[in-house]
Scaffold this active site. Structure first.
Site, PDB file in Angstrom:
ATOM      1  N   ILE A 172       6.100   2.646   4.502  1.00  0.00           N
ATOM      2  CA  ILE A 172       5.303   3.200   5.608  1.00  0.00           C
ATOM      3  C   ILE A 172       4.486   2.091   6.249  1.00  0.00           C
ATOM      4  O   ILE A 172       3.670   1.453   5.585  1.00  0.00           O
ATOM      5  CB  ILE A 172       4.352   4.304   5.101  1.00  0.00           C
ATOM      6  N   GLY A 219      13.800   9.104 -12.159  1.00  0.00           N
ATOM      7  CA  GLY A 219      13.391   7.746 -11.826  1.00  0.00           C
ATOM      8  C   GLY A 219      12.160   7.658 -10.958  1.00  0.00           C
ATOM      9  O   GLY A 219      11.804   6.578 -10.475  1.00  0.00           O
ATOM     10  N   LYS A 259      -4.381   0.727  -4.244  1.00  0.00           N
ATOM     11  CA  LYS A 259      -3.957   0.853  -2.852  1.00  0.00           C
ATOM     12  C   LYS A 259      -5.131   1.241  -1.949  1.00  0.00           C
ATOM     13  O   LYS A 259      -5.254   0.737  -0.827  1.00  0.00           O
ATOM     14  CB  LYS A 259      -2.835   1.883  -2.749  1.00  0.00           C
ATOM     15  N   VAL A 300       0.806  -1.222   0.000  1.00  0.00           N
ATOM     16  CA  VAL A 300       0.000   0.000   0.000  1.00  0.00           C
ATOM     17  C   VAL A 300       0.839   1.271   0.000  1.00  0.00           C
ATOM     18  O   VAL A 300       0.597   2.176  -0.783  1.00  0.00           O
ATOM     19  CB  VAL A 300      -0.963   0.010   1.214  1.00  0.00           C
ATOM     20  N   GLU A 338       7.545   6.250 -14.415  1.00  0.00           N
ATOM     21  CA  GLU A 338       7.824   5.267 -15.455  1.00  0.00           C
ATOM     22  C   GLU A 338       7.804   5.937 -16.835  1.00  0.00           C
ATOM     23  O   GLU A 338       7.284   7.046 -17.001  1.00  0.00           O
ATOM     24  CB  GLU A 338       6.758   4.163 -15.425  1.00  0.00           C
TER      25      GLU A 338
END
Length: 466
Positions: A165, A216, A234, A161, A219
């Site tokens: 964290i 980076g 998520k 998710v 994408e």
């Protein structure tokens, strides 16, 4: 050592069992931490990070965890691993999953189809599973949790998710005494970086996206991020765990950030807001006309500058939770990347290994219960304040036309602001509404489009309602 079964899997080309070697492969395979066996499926960004963390001496010294083998798509690819050991490499993950000395299967390959096959096979083989695969858990979680319950094994997914964290375990344990009322999060680092750079450096969306790609953070094809799909996966997991109701990602209303301009962010700052892509899940209490339900949205929102989510910048993520007893709490940190995500995956591995090594029941108190299907509020019934930016002709009656268009739909205006006159005699006008339903706002926009003096509706953003 067992020879791999060669299959026509995504891990082809098939080959004989080989070794993944470090820069110094003179030492023999490590045997000092061999009690709890781990099978690592995939050695990409996250898989490499997990390998590095499991190789650390502080992990080795405290828990008997050993990597039994690594399944990779191309075992012939040269990989330099930061550890003076070598491991068996398999072209077919099934051979590795079914080894007798493997107790924990770690899926870090990504995607859905092949990952689903591997995770399902591991659960059927009564192996504990750890994954960071958000799309897999969001899409097939209900079935996989049931398999884990049936076969008395644990399926953990802390990294799925919010990267590094910790939020799944706190939802399950630390906040167990609470009725969760709302969850709001910044769950995608790419979009948060883009919006932060637009706000602080004055970049356009296109410029900020190009910069994110060069660093980076984005994408080559950023569609899943900028259109909110990643955050919707998520949010469906967060909502399922927080409200103990099964939520499919398709139930999440989503809208991306591509229509947000630097002007909208500047307008928001003038009003003491910031613009963030927010994933929001809220419980809607039952009424005489509607049952208790959930409202689920991923969309760019105006966030009050005083709200803690407004201060989460660049690639950082955060999850804000409101519980009936604890009030408001927030978890923030790096939401993606090799080591942050690997940190969450490795913690899940160690949680299982710790119980296995101690002879404890590794699933005691940690089962994901069977969940009823969530009742989802239709998006038309959801309520928010709204920010609207329109381009109009520069004429005296235009603000009156906007007021009439909104009033006819039952939309009350809180403020109106005009931002100058362009060379082609058009004006940019910003509206901020009081709290109205999505259906009312939609009707007001249709009324505006029907008026000849209103040339274009440029941007519509909800205001964070909690």
């Amino acid at each position: 050592m067992m020879q791999p079964h060669v299959s026509e899997s995504a891990f082809e080309p098939p080959c004989q069992q080989t070794s993944l070697k470090s820069s110094d492969s003179s030492e023999s395979p490590d045997s000092s931490i061999s009690s709890v066996g781990v099978a690592l499926i995939g050695l990409g960004t996250v898989g490499s990070g997990v390998y590095k963390l499991l190789a650390q001496e502080n992990v080795q010294g405290h828990l008997p965890v050993g990597i039994r083998g690594i399944a990779v798509r191309n075992p012939n690819k040269v990989r330099v691993l930061e550890r003076n050991v070598e491991h068996a490499s398999f072209s077919d993950p099934q051979a590795l999953i079914h080894r007798d000395d493997v107790q924990i299967v770690v899926e870090t390959m990504g995607g859905i189809t092949d990952a689903y096959d591997c995770v399902k096979a591991a659960l059927l083989a009564k192996k504990h599973v750890v994954t960071a695969n958000k799309a897999l858990i969001a899409t097939h979680g209900s079935e996989l949790f049931e398999l884990a319950r049936k076969h008395q094994v644990r399926l953990l997914f802390e990294g799925a998710v919010a990267g590094g964290i910790p939020v799944m375990m706190p939802l399950k344990l630390s906040l167990a005494a609470n009725r969760i009322e709302a969850i709001a999060g910044i769950l995608n680092g790419t979009t948060n970086y883009i919006l932060t750079q637009m706000a602080t450096a004055g970049l356009s969306f296109e410029e900020a996206l190009e910069q994110a790609q060069s660093l980076g953070f984005a994408e080559a094809d950023p569609t899943s991020d900028v259109e909110g799909e990643d955050a919707a996966f998520k949010l469906s997991i967060l909502a399922s765990m927080g409200f103990q109701q099964h939520v499919m990602p398709q139930a999440v209303h989503r809208h991306g950030i591509t229509t947000v301009s630097a002007l909208d962010i500047e307008n928001a700052q003038t009003l003491d807001y910031t613009v963030k892509l927010i994933a929001l899940a809220q419980k809607v209490e039952a009424s005489e006309t509607h049952p208790e339900c959930l409202t689920l949205r991923v969309q760019p929102m105006l966030v009050p500058a005083s709200h803690p989510l407004a201060r989460i910048d660049n690639e950082y993520n955060a999850v804000w939770i409101r519980g009936h007893a604890v009030g408001d709490v927030m978890f923030s940190g790096k939401g993606a990347g090799e080591l942050p995500t690997a940190s969450a995956v490795t913690a899940d591995i160690l949680a299982i290994a710790r119980d296995l090594a101690a002879g404890n029941d590794p699933i005691a108190g940690m089962k994901i219960p069977a969940m009823p299907e969530a009742v989802i509020q239709p998006i038309e019934q959801s309520a928010s304040r709204y920010y609207v930016r329109v381009t109009t002709l520069d004429q005296p009656s235009v603000i009156g036309h906007l007021g009439l268009a909104c009033g006819a739909a039952g939309v009350s205006l809180e403020s109106v602001m005009q931002r100058g006159i362009s060379p082609n005699a058009t004006a940019s006008i910003m509206l901020l509404t009081h709290r109205v339903t999505h259906a009312q706002m939609k009707q007001a926009l249709e009324n505006m489009r029907a008026n000849g003096s209103i040339q274009q509706i440029d941007c519509v953003l909800a205001v964070l309602p909690c």
